[in-house]
Design an enzyme around this catalytic site. Structure first.
Site, PDB file in Angstrom:
ATOM      1  N   ARG A  41       0.803  -1.234   0.000  1.00 37.16           N
ATOM      2  CA  ARG A  41       0.000   0.000   0.000  1.00 37.16           C
ATOM      3  C   ARG A  41       0.828   1.272   0.000  1.00 37.16           C
ATOM      4  O   ARG A  41       0.584   2.193  -0.784  1.00 37.16           O
ATOM      5  CB  ARG A  41      -0.901   0.058   1.249  1.00 37.16           C
ATOM      6  N   THR A  42       1.771   1.353   0.916  1.00 38.75           N
ATOM      7  CA  THR A  42       2.449   2.640   1.113  1.00 38.75           C
ATOM      8  C   THR A  42       3.252   3.012  -0.129  1.00 38.75           C
ATOM      9  O   THR A  42       3.143   4.133  -0.653  1.00 38.75           O
ATOM     10  CB  THR A  42       3.354   2.578   2.364  1.00 38.75           C
TER      11      THR A  42
ATOM     12  N   LYS B  48      25.604  -3.245   0.105  1.00 40.86           N
ATOM     13  CA  LYS B  48      27.084  -3.192   0.146  1.00 40.86           C
ATOM     14  C   LYS B  48      27.556  -2.451   1.387  1.00 40.86           C
ATOM     15  O   LYS B  48      28.733  -2.180   1.544  1.00 40.86           O
ATOM     16  CB  LYS B  48      27.609  -2.462  -1.091  1.00 40.86           C
TER      17      LYS B  48
ATOM     18  N   ARG C  27      11.052   3.878   3.587  1.00 43.45           N
ATOM     19  CA  ARG C  27      10.696   2.883   4.615  1.00 43.45           C
ATOM     20  C   ARG C  27      11.954   2.108   4.977  1.00 43.45           C
ATOM     21  O   ARG C  27      12.710   1.714   4.090  1.00 43.45           O
ATOM     22  CB  ARG C  27       9.630   1.920   4.107  1.00 43.45           C
TER      23      ARG C  27
ATOM     24  N   HIS D 234       4.705   5.541  11.746  1.00 46.02           N
ATOM     25  CA  HIS D 234       4.263   5.411  10.344  1.00 46.02           C
ATOM     26  C   HIS D 234       3.266   6.551  10.099  1.00 46.02           C
ATOM     27  O   HIS D 234       2.066   6.340   9.975  1.00 46.02           O
ATOM     28  CB  HIS D 234       3.605   4.045  10.164  1.00 46.02           C
TER      29      HIS D 234
HETATM   30  N1   CP Z   1      -0.294  -0.171   5.892  1.00 45.31           N
HETATM   31  C1   CP Z   1       0.902  -0.408   5.323  1.00 45.31           C
HETATM   32  O1   CP Z   1       1.920   0.194   5.671  1.00 45.31           O
HETATM   33  O2   CP Z   1       0.872  -1.348   4.342  1.00 45.31           O
HETATM   34  P1   CP Z   1       2.135  -1.783   3.475  1.00 45.31           P
HETATM   35  O3   CP Z   1       3.117  -2.443   4.418  1.00 45.31           O
HETATM   36  O4   CP Z   1       1.616  -2.705   2.437  1.00 45.31           O
HETATM   37  O5   CP Z   1       2.747  -0.539   2.902  1.00 45.31           O
END
Ligand code: CP
Length: 355
Positions: free
Chosen positions: A51-52, A80, A101, A129
């Site tokens: 999603r993100t 590396k 991320r 998040h």
């Molecule tokens: N909600 C969420 O962060 O989903 P993903 O890990 O698929 O990005």
């Protein structure tokens, strides 16, 4: 320049403004189709995502911009040994904004410290998040028409669930919010979130029962038990099936109650719940794209780009962070920095763990 590392980097007024922009984008798609022409988003995902990452990429494309990036650490020079701040500094030559991320807590802040372009924290380990919270806030606002006067149940992995930590930080700034924390004892909230609740004087109760407070809830925020963050499979297996939301458990819930989940789910919501009109989790994924569009517009605006840096303050300190998952313990060359707390103690500037 503004970054988004924690949801509290945005004021309540700015959050309402993002919600208004997201609604305007949804209603007037053509107006926004070329608004970021010529801009590039880099999605640097050192950890899996559906999603993100994809909603960020779709958001930038729908605003007329372009996207570069990688979806796993193994296809980047992190494999590396490159440190996250070097990666961000280099990618800043190729893009206008970065969504990152990373499995290590505080990684987005470490990147932002050295980055000449805005960094968006798309999840740093079990810490926070903030863009998921943007999706959550728009969903609550769309479904219930308000962000004040809510009883919110948060169920599942409250210890490692970064979406829970960010949502709590956000909701602490709205009026008359009551929290019901539903988890096994071993997955209670981390100390830094408990501290934030205490400092805010929040109304909160803890229970291990999913059913106990069901009739009170306006929002039920279900979460997955985060297998990848556990120290051992034995510890994960002990709690992995703690909760399962099924239609019979919803019989006592209000007709207006809404079920949210950041997704992915494993088994904590039965598929037979999906057709219940109270199940808002797939609508929530669509809202995530709208809010990420609004966020890209905001962070790339002249006002945000010329604003003073919003990196958290800190001072050098001799102590080592006790959190083994903190960026300060996972990359070379870190000068430990901490922030003073109201009670005279200190927390790590990167992962917020109390020293
Ligand atoms: N909600 C969420 O962060 O989903 P993903 O890990 O698929 O990005």
């Amino acid at each position: 320049m503004r970054h988004l590392l924690d949801v509290c980097d945005l004021s309540v007024d700015e959050l309402y403004s993002l919600i208004a922009t997201a609604e305007d984008i949804a209603a007037n798609r053509a107006k926004y189709a070329h608004i970021l022409d010529g801009k590039k988003l880099a999605t640097l995902f050192f950890e899996p995502s559906t999603r993100t990452r994809l909603s960020f990429e779709a958001a930038m494309l729908e605003l007329g911009g372009q996207v570069i990036g990688f979806s796993e650490a193994s296809s980047s020079s992190a494999s590396k040994g490159e440190c996250v701040s070097d990666t961000a500094r280099v990618v800043a030559n190729y893009a206008d904004i970065i969504a990152m991320r990373h499995p290590i807590e505080g990684a987005a802040l470490a990147a932002a410290e050295k980055s000449p372009i805005p960094i968006i924290n798309a999840g740093d380990g079990g810490h926070c998040h903030p863009t998921q919270t943007l999706a959550d806030l728009l969903t609550i606002h769309r479904e219930l028409g308000r962000l004040d006067d809510l009883t919110i149940g948060l169920c599942g992995d409250l210890l490692y669930g970064r979406t829970v930590h960010s949502l709590i930080n956000a909701m602490l700034r709205y009026k008359n919010i009551r929290f019901i924390f539903i988890s096994p004892k071993s997955l209670r909230l981390p100390e830094y979130t408990l501290r934030a609740l205490e400092e805010a004087g929040a109304q909160a109760v803890e229970t291990a029962s999913l059913e106990e407070y069901m009739p009170d809830l306006d929002v039920l925020y279900m979460t997955r038990i985060q297998r990848e963050r556990f120290p051992s499979m034995e510890a994960y297996n002990a709690v992995k099936d703690s909760y399962r939301l099924t239609p019979d458990k919803l019989e006592s819930a209000k007709a207006t109650m809404r079920i949210l989940h950041p997704l992915p789910r494993v088994n904590e919501i039965a598929k037979s719940v999906d057709d219940d009109p109270r199940a808002a989790y797939f609508r929530q994924t669509f809202n995530g794209k709208l809010m990420r569009e609004a966020l890209l517009l905001f962070l790339l605006s002249d006002a945000a780009k010329s604003a003073p840096s919003n990196l958290p303050k800190g001072e050098k300190c001799a102590e080592k962070c006790p959190n083994p998952k903190c960026i300060t313990n996972n990359e070379y060359g870190f000068e430990m920095m901490c922030t003073s707390l109201e009670d005279g103690t200190k927390k790590c500037r990167y992962c917020e763990t109390k020293l």
